[in-house]
Design an enzyme around this catalytic site. Structure first.
Site, mmCIF file in Angstrom:
data_model
loop_
_atom_site.group_PDB
_atom_site.id
_atom_site.type_symbol
_atom_site.label_atom_id
_atom_site.label_comp_id
_atom_site.label_asym_id
_atom_site.label_seq_id
_atom_site.Cartn_x
_atom_site.Cartn_y
_atom_site.Cartn_z
ATOM 1 N N PRO A 13 19.776 -17.911 44.138
ATOM 2 C CA PRO A 13 20.626 -18.776 43.318
ATOM 3 C C PRO A 13 21.285 -18.072 42.135
ATOM 4 O O PRO A 13 20.683 -17.208 41.505
ATOM 5 C CB PRO A 13 19.648 -19.847 42.819
ATOM 6 N N ASN A 14 22.514 -18.489 41.908
ATOM 7 C CA ASN A 14 23.340 -18.040 40.771
ATOM 8 C C ASN A 14 23.887 -16.627 40.919
ATOM 9 O O ASN A 14 24.685 -16.191 40.087
ATOM 10 C CB ASN A 14 22.586 -18.184 39.433
ATOM 11 N N ARG A 21 28.416 -14.190 34.918
ATOM 12 C CA ARG A 21 27.091 -14.651 34.496
ATOM 13 C C ARG A 21 26.405 -13.585 33.627
ATOM 14 O O ARG A 21 26.091 -12.504 34.122
ATOM 15 C CB ARG A 21 26.247 -14.897 35.748
ATOM 16 N N TYR A 26 23.536 -8.610 33.583
ATOM 17 C CA TYR A 26 23.758 -8.385 35.018
ATOM 18 C C TYR A 26 24.983 -7.522 35.333
ATOM 19 O O TYR A 26 25.212 -7.211 36.495
ATOM 20 C CB TYR A 26 23.868 -9.737 35.731
ATOM 21 N N ASN A 77 17.087 -10.196 46.889
ATOM 22 C CA ASN A 77 17.087 -10.566 45.478
ATOM 23 C C ASN A 77 16.983 -12.086 45.465
ATOM 24 O O ASN A 77 17.979 -12.792 45.619
ATOM 25 C CB ASN A 77 18.359 -10.099 44.770
ATOM 26 N N ALA A 80 16.018 -16.529 40.716
ATOM 27 C CA ALA A 80 15.007 -17.371 40.050
ATOM 28 C C ALA A 80 13.893 -17.802 41.003
ATOM 29 O O ALA A 80 12.751 -18.019 40.558
ATOM 30 C CB ALA A 80 15.683 -18.594 39.441
ATOM 31 N N GLU A 101 11.944 -6.063 47.634
ATOM 32 C CA GLU A 101 12.328 -7.023 46.590
ATOM 33 C C GLU A 101 13.241 -6.294 45.599
ATOM 34 O O GLU A 101 12.902 -5.205 45.127
ATOM 35 C CB GLU A 101 11.063 -7.533 45.883
ATOM 36 N N HIS A 103 15.886 -6.489 42.125
ATOM 37 C CA HIS A 103 16.442 -7.177 40.954
ATOM 38 C C HIS A 103 17.417 -6.246 40.248
ATOM 39 O O HIS A 103 17.151 -5.042 40.121
ATOM 40 C CB HIS A 103 15.349 -7.593 39.974
ATOM 41 N N ARG A 110 11.894 -8.446 30.236
ATOM 42 C CA ARG A 110 12.492 -9.731 29.855
ATOM 43 C C ARG A 110 11.399 -10.777 29.574
ATOM 44 O O ARG A 110 10.260 -10.421 29.316
ATOM 45 C CB ARG A 110 13.458 -10.160 30.962
HETATM 46 C C1 DQA Z 1 17.267 -11.393 38.878
HETATM 47 C C2 DQA Z 1 16.163 -11.614 37.834
HETATM 48 C C3 DQA Z 1 15.654 -13.035 37.882
HETATM 49 O O1 DQA Z 1 14.641 -13.224 36.902
HETATM 50 C C4 DQA Z 1 16.777 -14.006 37.577
HETATM 51 O O2 DQA Z 1 16.333 -15.341 37.701
HETATM 52 C C5 DQA Z 1 17.984 -13.762 38.417
HETATM 53 C C6 DQA Z 1 18.391 -12.393 38.706
HETATM 54 C C7 DQA Z 1 17.885 -9.999 38.783
HETATM 55 O O3 DQA Z 1 18.542 -9.593 39.738
HETATM 56 O O4 DQA Z 1 17.727 -9.314 37.763
HETATM 57 O O5 DQA Z 1 18.697 -14.704 38.780
HETATM 58 O O6 DQA Z 1 16.696 -11.532 40.166
#
Ligand code: DQA
Length: 151
Positions: A13-14, A21, A26, A77, A80, A101, A103, A110
């Site tokens: 998501p997002n 964003r 990011y 990725n 959240a 995994e 990110h 963070r």
């Molecule tokens: C994320 C880190 C997550 O904590 C966050 O909710 C994201 C992006 C990252 O790519 O750094 O949406 O996965």
């Protein structure tokens, strides 16, 4: 080992909002930019990419289930959902290929709620903190594991 040269890259998501964003965290690259970079990186190494994004946990679970037996590996990725989703943990447990995994940000630098991942325990490894390069490192990891197992 499974005879597939396609790597599934899943985005939660997002991540469709990358570029606008929280660019300080990011970066300014869009998800489309990252997809292009992944495709170029993989194709130079003889792999194709199936690149997907969803804001829906259920859709991500469905894609993981359908992906069984089809891919050389999975880079995910989960955004959240990383920090909330037992459903993704259970779905990823179904896979018998390398799962990395990913990110963009260094989640450990963070907020504390980002320090726990439900999916790390079933991931082959975790790559975080390198911006969009995290995705390319994940592809490298999948390809390296695969090539090692072939020899
Ligand atoms: C994320 C880190 C997550 O904590 C966050 O909710 C994201 C992006 C990252 O790519 O750094 O949406 O996965």
């Amino acid at each position: 080992m499974l005879d597939s040269s396609i790597i599934l890259v899943l985005n939660g998501p997002n991540l469709n909002m990358l570029g606008v964003r929280e660019p300080d965290i990011y970066g300014r690259e869009t998800l489309a930019d990252i997809e292009i970079a992944c495709r170029e990186h993989a194709s130079g190494r003889g792999y194709d990419i199936d690149f997907r994004q969803s804001n829906s946990e259920g859709e991500l679970v469905g894609w993981i289930q359908e992906g069984r037996g089809k891919f050389a590996g999975v880079a995910i990725n989960a955004a959240a959902y990383t920090h909330t989703s037992v459903a993704l943990l259970d779905a990823l447990s179904l896979l018998d290929v390398p799962v990395i995994e990913v990110h963009l940000s260094n989640v450990f630098a963070r907020e504390s709620f980002r320090h726990h991942s439900y999916i790390s325990s079933v991931a082959t490894g975790v790559i975080c903190g390198f911006g969009s390069t995290s995705y390319l490192l994940a592809l490298n990891a999948i390809i390296a594991i695969r090539e090692k197992n072939e020899n």
